[in-house]
Design an enzyme around this catalytic site. Structure first.
Site, PDB file in Angstrom:
ATOM      1  N   ARG A 245      -3.039 -38.779 -24.399  1.00 49.76           N
ATOM      2  CA  ARG A 245      -3.027 -37.863 -23.234  1.00 49.76           C
ATOM      3  C   ARG A 245      -1.578 -38.076 -22.563  1.00 49.76           C
ATOM      4  O   ARG A 245      -1.249 -37.257 -22.152  1.00 49.76           O
ATOM      5  CB  ARG A 245      -4.064 -38.494 -22.352  1.00 49.76           C
ATOM      6  CG  ARG A 245      -5.391 -38.046 -22.843  1.00 49.76           C
ATOM      7  CD  ARG A 245      -6.530 -38.690 -21.810  1.00 49.76           C
ATOM      8  NE  ARG A 245      -6.783 -38.103 -20.796  1.00 49.76           N
ATOM      9  CZ  ARG A 245      -7.243 -38.578 -19.851  1.00 49.76           C
ATOM     10  NH1 ARG A 245      -7.686 -39.651 -19.456  1.00 49.76           N
ATOM     11  NH2 ARG A 245      -7.342 -37.784 -18.673  1.00 49.76           N
TER      12      ARG A 245
ATOM     13  N   LYS B 204      -4.636 -40.178  -9.318  1.00 50.75           N
ATOM     14  CA  LYS B 204      -4.684 -38.588  -8.618  1.00 50.75           C
ATOM     15  C   LYS B 204      -6.109 -38.510  -8.153  1.00 50.75           C
ATOM     16  O   LYS B 204      -6.279 -38.033  -7.076  1.00 50.75           O
ATOM     17  CB  LYS B 204      -4.551 -37.483  -9.668  1.00 50.75           C
ATOM     18  CG  LYS B 204      -3.114 -37.284 -10.222  1.00 50.75           C
ATOM     19  CD  LYS B 204      -3.030 -36.135 -10.799  1.00 50.75           C
ATOM     20  CE  LYS B 204      -3.970 -35.935 -12.259  1.00 50.75           C
ATOM     21  NZ  LYS B 204      -3.718 -36.824 -13.291  1.00 50.75           N
TER      22      LYS B 204
ATOM     23  N   ARG C  93     -10.584 -48.834 -16.337  1.00 50.44           N
ATOM     24  CA  ARG C  93     -11.377 -47.562 -15.553  1.00 50.44           C
ATOM     25  C   ARG C  93     -12.886 -47.509 -15.833  1.00 50.44           C
ATOM     26  O   ARG C  93     -13.193 -47.585 -17.147  1.00 50.44           O
ATOM     27  CB  ARG C  93     -10.453 -46.522 -15.668  1.00 50.44           C
ATOM     28  CG  ARG C  93     -10.538 -45.444 -14.932  1.00 50.44           C
ATOM     29  CD  ARG C  93      -9.259 -44.602 -14.435  1.00 50.44           C
ATOM     30  NE  ARG C  93      -9.466 -43.367 -15.311  1.00 50.44           N
ATOM     31  CZ  ARG C  93      -8.597 -42.247 -14.915  1.00 50.44           C
ATOM     32  NH1 ARG C  93      -8.100 -42.323 -14.051  1.00 50.44           N
ATOM     33  NH2 ARG C  93      -8.852 -41.116 -15.600  1.00 50.44           N
TER      34      ARG C  93
ATOM     35  N   ARG D 265     -14.957 -44.111 -20.059  1.00 50.34           N
ATOM     36  CA  ARG D 265     -15.093 -42.764 -20.522  1.00 50.34           C
ATOM     37  C   ARG D 265     -14.308 -42.539 -22.048  1.00 50.34           C
ATOM     38  O   ARG D 265     -13.396 -43.241 -22.338  1.00 50.34           O
ATOM     39  CB  ARG D 265     -14.177 -41.635 -19.684  1.00 50.34           C
ATOM     40  CG  ARG D 265     -15.319 -41.156 -18.560  1.00 50.34           C
ATOM     41  CD  ARG D 265     -14.257 -40.286 -17.474  1.00 50.34           C
ATOM     42  NE  ARG D 265     -13.084 -39.957 -17.912  1.00 50.34           N
ATOM     43  CZ  ARG D 265     -12.343 -39.213 -16.954  1.00 50.34           C
ATOM     44  NH1 ARG D 265     -12.574 -39.493 -15.691  1.00 50.34           N
ATOM     45  NH2 ARG D 265     -11.163 -38.871 -17.209  1.00 50.34           N
TER      46      ARG D 265
ATOM     47  N   ARG E 125      -2.271 -28.175 -15.146  1.00 53.81           N
ATOM     48  CA  ARG E 125      -1.631 -28.907 -16.247  1.00 53.81           C
ATOM     49  C   ARG E 125      -0.673 -28.315 -17.145  1.00 53.81           C
ATOM     50  O   ARG E 125      -0.283 -29.115 -17.899  1.00 53.81           O
ATOM     51  CB  ARG E 125      -2.842 -29.790 -17.114  1.00 53.81           C
ATOM     52  CG  ARG E 125      -3.212 -30.714 -16.625  1.00 53.81           C
ATOM     53  CD  ARG E 125      -4.199 -31.407 -17.622  1.00 53.81           C
ATOM     54  NE  ARG E 125      -4.767 -32.764 -17.516  1.00 53.81           N
ATOM     55  CZ  ARG E 125      -5.623 -33.420 -16.690  1.00 53.81           C
ATOM     56  NH1 ARG E 125      -6.400 -32.611 -16.005  1.00 53.81           N
ATOM     57  NH2 ARG E 125      -5.852 -34.606 -16.884  1.00 53.81           N
TER      58      ARG E 125
HETATM   59  P1  AMP Z   1      -9.111 -35.598 -15.914  1.00 51.24           P
HETATM   60  O1  AMP Z   1     -10.501 -36.038 -15.556  1.00 51.24           O
HETATM   61  O2  AMP Z   1      -8.315 -34.827 -14.962  1.00 51.24           O
HETATM   62  O3  AMP Z   1      -8.142 -36.601 -16.418  1.00 51.24           O
HETATM   63  O4  AMP Z   1      -9.449 -34.507 -17.368  1.00 51.24           O
HETATM   64  C1  AMP Z   1     -10.071 -35.142 -18.320  1.00 51.24           C
HETATM   65  C2  AMP Z   1     -10.014 -34.012 -19.557  1.00 51.24           C
HETATM   66  O5  AMP Z   1     -10.188 -32.582 -19.233  1.00 51.24           O
HETATM   67  C3  AMP Z   1      -8.426 -33.814 -19.958  1.00 51.24           C
HETATM   68  O6  AMP Z   1      -7.914 -34.924 -20.697  1.00 51.24           O
HETATM   69  C4  AMP Z   1      -8.366 -32.544 -20.628  1.00 51.24           C
HETATM   70  O7  AMP Z   1      -9.082 -32.468 -21.915  1.00 51.24           O
HETATM   71  C5  AMP Z   1      -9.627 -31.804 -19.529  1.00 51.24           C
HETATM   72  N1  AMP Z   1      -8.735 -31.149 -18.472  1.00 51.24           N
HETATM   73  C6  AMP Z   1      -9.002 -31.177 -17.230  1.00 51.24           C
HETATM   74  N2  AMP Z   1      -8.346 -30.606 -16.638  1.00 51.24           N
HETATM   75  C7  AMP Z   1      -7.618 -29.695 -17.233  1.00 51.24           C
HETATM   76  C8  AMP Z   1      -6.726 -28.529 -17.049  1.00 51.24           C
HETATM   77  N3  AMP Z   1      -6.205 -28.125 -15.899  1.00 51.24           N
HETATM   78  N4  AMP Z   1      -6.189 -27.992 -18.227  1.00 51.24           N
HETATM   79  C9  AMP Z   1      -6.620 -28.184 -19.446  1.00 51.24           C
HETATM   80  N5  AMP Z   1      -7.344 -29.426 -19.882  1.00 51.24           N
HETATM   81  C10 AMP Z   1      -8.052 -29.890 -18.805  1.00 51.24           C
END
Ligand code: AMP
Length: 213
Positions: free
Chosen positions: A171, A13, A127, A160, A88
């Protein structure tokens, strides 16, 4: 043009959202990046978000929605944006919908990057991320010019905490229970478009551009 990117963590994404942002001149908004920037800067929000992120859990809706609505109210968002990692959950999608409705607006496309869990697990362990500028790389697919160093800003690349194997599995579980229902949500709104995420990223991008053009 207002676009939402859907798909499991690791589906690509972020990479596609950045490419869309560049081609269509709309800001790329990643709630994950906003949280990570806050963690890096040691803010209260960052400390709160980190508790959830490190466990592979979602940050609570209330906090996430507040941040997102604040970001999309910025002037650079008037012509549209591509959201990466938001919504999400169904409640997050509903809040966004209502906020847009009040402005007489709506989401134009929800692009779902479709990919099996097994492919994701193998992808995510490779990654690498730059915590300084948010760029992402992969040890096999998106290789930086100098190993371990960000092409864009020269900072060190890291794996990360939330990309580590046990966190990835958690996740994915969270994705299936809380985020996957959004596919039906946007299908019902007739804005859902699915693309095959197992293809090479350039091909996925081409497919997305065909849908958007
Ligand atoms: P990402 O970089 O989008 O994969 O997000 C990393 C982490 O940030 C996720 O695993 C969540 O813990 C948190 N996070 C990011 N976006 C959201 C969202 N819309 N709602 C809740 N947690 C989020």
């Amino acid at each position: 043009m207002k676009i939402i990117m859907l798909g499991a963590p690791g589906a690509g994404k972020g990479t596609q959202a950045k490419m869309i942002s560049e081609k269509y001149h709309i800001p790329h908004i990643s709630t994950g990046d906003i949280f990570r920037a806050n963690i890096k800067n040691g803010t209260e929000l960052g400390t709160e978000a980190k508790k959830y992120m490190d466990q592979g859990l979602l940050v609570p809706d209330e906090l996430t929605v507040r941040i997102l609505l604040d970001r999309v109210s910025n002037e650079d968002c008037t012509e549209g944006y591509v959201l990466d990692g938001f919504p999400r959950t169904i409640p997050q999608a509903e809040v966004l919908d209502h906020a847009l409705e009040e402005l007489g607006d709506k989401i134009d496309y929800a692009i779902n990057i479709d990919i099996a869990d097994e492919v994701i697990v193998s992808r995510m362990s490779g990654r690498r991320a730059c915590l300084t500028c948010g760029a992402t790389y992969h040890t096999e697919y998106i290789i930086p010019v100098k190993e371990g160093i960000c092409d864009k800003c020269g900072s060190e690349l890291i794996l990360r905490d939330d990309d580590k194997a046990e966190t990835v599995l958690k996740r994915l579980q969270v994705y299936h229970t809380q985020t996957q229902p959004l596919i039906d949500f946007y299908e019902n709104k007739k804005v859902l478009k699915s693309v095959d995420g197992t293809k090479k990223l350039e091909m996925v991008f081409e497919e997305i551009c065909t849908l958007l053009d």
